[in-house]
Scaffold this motif. Structure first.
Motif, mmCIF file in Angstrom:
data_model
loop_
_atom_site.group_PDB
_atom_site.id
_atom_site.type_symbol
_atom_site.label_atom_id
_atom_site.label_comp_id
_atom_site.label_asym_id
_atom_site.label_seq_id
_atom_site.Cartn_x
_atom_site.Cartn_y
_atom_site.Cartn_z
ATOM 1 N N GLU A 190 -99.434 73.378 -24.236
ATOM 2 C CA GLU A 190 -99.969 72.020 -24.286
ATOM 3 C C GLU A 190 -99.521 71.293 -23.014
ATOM 4 O O GLU A 190 -98.327 71.349 -22.668
ATOM 5 C CB GLU A 190 -99.415 71.274 -25.507
ATOM 6 N N PRO A 191 -100.416 70.598 -22.336
ATOM 7 C CA PRO A 191 -100.009 69.874 -21.121
ATOM 8 C C PRO A 191 -98.824 68.928 -21.371
ATOM 9 O O PRO A 191 -97.931 68.821 -20.524
ATOM 10 C CB PRO A 191 -101.273 69.107 -20.729
ATOM 11 N N ALA A 192 -98.800 68.293 -22.532
ATOM 12 C CA ALA A 192 -97.702 67.357 -22.830
ATOM 13 C C ALA A 192 -96.360 68.085 -22.904
ATOM 14 O O ALA A 192 -95.326 67.536 -22.511
ATOM 15 C CB ALA A 192 -97.977 66.627 -24.143
ATOM 16 N N ALA A 193 -96.379 69.334 -23.392
ATOM 17 C CA ALA A 193 -95.136 70.112 -23.481
ATOM 18 C C ALA A 193 -94.592 70.416 -22.085
ATOM 19 O O ALA A 193 -93.381 70.395 -21.859
ATOM 20 C CB ALA A 193 -95.380 71.409 -24.246
ATOM 21 N N ALA A 194 -95.492 70.677 -21.155
ATOM 22 C CA ALA A 194 -95.082 70.925 -19.764
ATOM 23 C C ALA A 194 -94.405 69.678 -19.192
ATOM 24 O O ALA A 194 -93.377 69.758 -18.524
ATOM 25 C CB ALA A 194 -96.296 71.302 -18.918
ATOM 26 N N CYS A 195 -94.999 68.522 -19.484
ATOM 27 C CA CYS A 195 -94.434 67.261 -18.964
ATOM 28 C C CYS A 195 -93.068 66.982 -19.566
ATOM 29 O O CYS A 195 -92.139 66.584 -18.862
ATOM 30 C CB CYS A 195 -95.370 66.092 -19.267
ATOM 31 N N ARG A 196 -92.948 67.195 -20.866
ATOM 32 C CA ARG A 196 -91.649 66.946 -21.519
ATOM 33 C C ARG A 196 -90.563 67.817 -20.906
ATOM 34 O O ARG A 196 -89.470 67.361 -20.606
ATOM 35 C CB ARG A 196 -91.756 67.216 -23.031
ATOM 36 N N ARG A 197 -90.890 69.090 -20.692
ATOM 37 C CA ARG A 197 -89.919 70.021 -20.107
ATOM 38 C C ARG A 197 -89.551 69.576 -18.678
ATOM 39 O O ARG A 197 -88.381 69.583 -18.294
ATOM 40 C CB ARG A 197 -90.511 71.430 -20.097
ATOM 41 N N ALA A 198 -90.544 69.200 -17.901
ATOM 42 C CA ALA A 198 -90.295 68.767 -16.516
ATOM 43 C C ALA A 198 -89.375 67.545 -16.489
ATOM 44 O O ALA A 198 -88.479 67.442 -15.652
ATOM 45 C CB ALA A 198 -91.614 68.460 -15.817
ATOM 46 N N MET A 199 -89.578 66.637 -17.438
ATOM 47 C CA MET A 199 -88.736 65.439 -17.486
ATOM 48 C C MET A 199 -87.307 65.794 -17.901
ATOM 49 O O MET A 199 -86.354 65.259 -17.351
ATOM 50 C CB MET A 199 -89.362 64.395 -18.413
ATOM 51 N N GLU A 200 -87.192 66.707 -18.862
ATOM 52 C CA GLU A 200 -85.856 67.176 -19.267
ATOM 53 C C GLU A 200 -85.091 67.735 -18.073
ATOM 54 O O GLU A 200 -83.888 67.555 -17.944
ATOM 55 C CB GLU A 200 -86.003 68.354 -20.248
ATOM 56 N N LEU A 201 -85.813 68.446 -17.216
ATOM 57 C CA LEU A 201 -85.185 69.093 -16.059
ATOM 58 C C LEU A 201 -84.960 68.126 -14.901
ATOM 59 O O LEU A 201 -84.351 68.481 -13.904
ATOM 60 C CB LEU A 201 -86.068 70.256 -15.568
ATOM 61 N N GLY A 202 -85.525 66.927 -15.025
ATOM 62 C CA GLY A 202 -85.360 65.938 -13.963
ATOM 63 C C GLY A 202 -86.283 66.142 -12.769
ATOM 64 O O GLY A 202 -86.007 65.655 -11.674
ATOM 65 N N LEU A 203 -87.392 66.852 -12.972
ATOM 66 C CA LEU A 203 -88.365 66.988 -11.884
ATOM 67 C C LEU A 203 -89.019 65.633 -11.622
ATOM 68 O O LEU A 203 -89.098 64.790 -12.511
ATOM 69 C CB LEU A 203 -89.457 68.000 -12.248
ATOM 70 N N LYS A 204 -89.517 65.464 -10.400
ATOM 71 C CA LYS A 204 -90.190 64.204 -10.068
ATOM 72 C C LYS A 204 -91.709 64.313 -10.215
ATOM 73 O O LYS A 204 -92.395 63.306 -10.385
ATOM 74 C CB LYS A 204 -89.854 63.804 -8.632
ATOM 75 N N ALA A 205 -92.221 65.540 -10.133
ATOM 76 C CA ALA A 205 -93.680 65.692 -10.200
ATOM 77 C C ALA A 205 -94.081 67.098 -10.632
ATOM 78 O O ALA A 205 -93.327 68.051 -10.467
ATOM 79 C CB ALA A 205 -94.286 65.384 -8.833
ATOM 80 N N LEU A 206 -95.299 67.159 -11.182
ATOM 81 C CA LEU A 206 -95.901 68.442 -11.572
ATOM 82 C C LEU A 206 -97.319 68.499 -11.019
ATOM 83 O O LEU A 206 -98.028 67.490 -11.020
ATOM 84 C CB LEU A 206 -96.026 68.534 -13.096
ATOM 85 N N VAL A 207 -97.717 69.681 -10.582
ATOM 86 C CA VAL A 207 -99.126 69.890 -10.229
ATOM 87 C C VAL A 207 -99.695 70.908 -11.208
ATOM 88 O O VAL A 207 -99.224 72.045 -11.282
ATOM 89 C CB VAL A 207 -99.287 70.422 -8.785
ATOM 90 N N PHE A 208 -100.685 70.477 -11.974
ATOM 91 C CA PHE A 208 -101.362 71.387 -12.907
ATOM 92 C C PHE A 208 -102.404 72.182 -12.118
ATOM 93 O O PHE A 208 -103.249 71.605 -11.450
ATOM 94 C CB PHE A 208 -102.040 70.588 -14.028
#
Ligand SMILES: [Zn+2]
Ligand SMILES: [Zn+2]
Length: 266
Positions: free
Chosen positions: A28-46
């Protein structure tokens, strides 16, 4: 390419992932975002897959409207914590050049990545199909033909980024063992030189750390060579198909090549 993408420090952005909008992922795209935020990433490119070969399992799957809608929801959820960009991973086959160009111009992308998954009519990125390719030829021929396709990709001027430069070793490993840098540095250097000349970003794809080769695509000697050439457009991509793989291996690569951290991508 959206110039904002060049401004992130390497490791703060993951520029390669697939969700349920790709044929080979259920994330799920939202799951990717949640994980990225947990890790402290600043951005994601789908970067969902787009394939132009009718025999490809990903053919006809791309649904721009559904992706836009998912990404809009993600942006609401992530707010200012995570920047979300819309990219795409296109399988490059020279025979579909015109269709690919038309496709790129038909939608709005922040990031267009080109990848070689097919050599002629052989799919080298799918286990059963790759077996047919690698099983019927010697290593030099199999890898040589792959690198020729990657060079054509670099020369096509269609893409912002070259994905997983030596993905051929993913399944080639089972047939020939580890890929020798000594043996293939010539074609790899040629591709990297072309990338530098054309301002084509080169991806360090960390999914290889989770596969048999146990090293990134391309491997670290190639990354060092690219830096020596004066290349600065490098990005880390996890090629995650599930949330736990987002940004996987980034720390490992950055520890091994600390000079990546200070890279100015202009
Ligand atoms: Zn790929
Ligand atoms: Zn991918």
């Amino acid at each position: 390419m959206n110039p904002e993408i060049l401004k992130y420090q390497i490791g703060d952005i993951d520029t390669h992932l697939h969700t349920k909008h790709s044929c080979d992922s259920k994330m799920e795209p939202a799951a990717a975002c949640r994980r990225a935020m947990e890790l402290g990433l600043k951005a994601l490119v789908f970067t969902e897959h787009v394939d132009f070969d009718p025999t490809d399992q990903g053919y006809g799957v791309y649904d721009d409207r559904a992706i836009e809608s998912s990404l809009a929801d993600c942006r609401v959820m992530a707010g200012r914590h995570l920047k979300i960009y819309k990219g795409v991973e296109i399988t490059y086959q020279p025979q579909y050049r015109d269709q690919i160009e038309k496709f790129i111009n038909s939608y709005k992308f922040d990031f267009v990545m080109g990848s070689v998954h097919m050599v002629g009519t052989d799919d080298v990125s799918w286990p059963e199909l790759a077996k047919k390719y690698f099983g019927r030829m010697e290593e030099e021929q199999a890898y040589g033909a792959y690198f020729q396709e990657a060079l054509k990709l670099a020369d096509s001027r269609l893409f912002d980024c070259l994905g997983h430069l030596d993905l051929c070793k993913k399944y080639g490993f089972k047939h020939y063992g580890a890929m020798s840098w000594q043996k293939y540095q010539k074609p790899i250097k040629k591709i990297l030189e072309r990338a530098v000349q054309r301002d084509l970003m080169v991806e360090i794809n960390t999914s290889g750390l989770r596969h048999d080769p146990q090293e990134s695509y391309p491997g670290l000697p190639a990354v060092m060579e690219y830096l020596k050439m004066g290349g600065a457009r490098l990005t880390l991509g996890s090629d995650a198909h599930q949330a736990e793989h987002i940004a996987h291996g980034f720390t490992d690569i950055l520890t091994k090549i600390p000079e990546l951290k200070g890279l100015n991508k202009k």
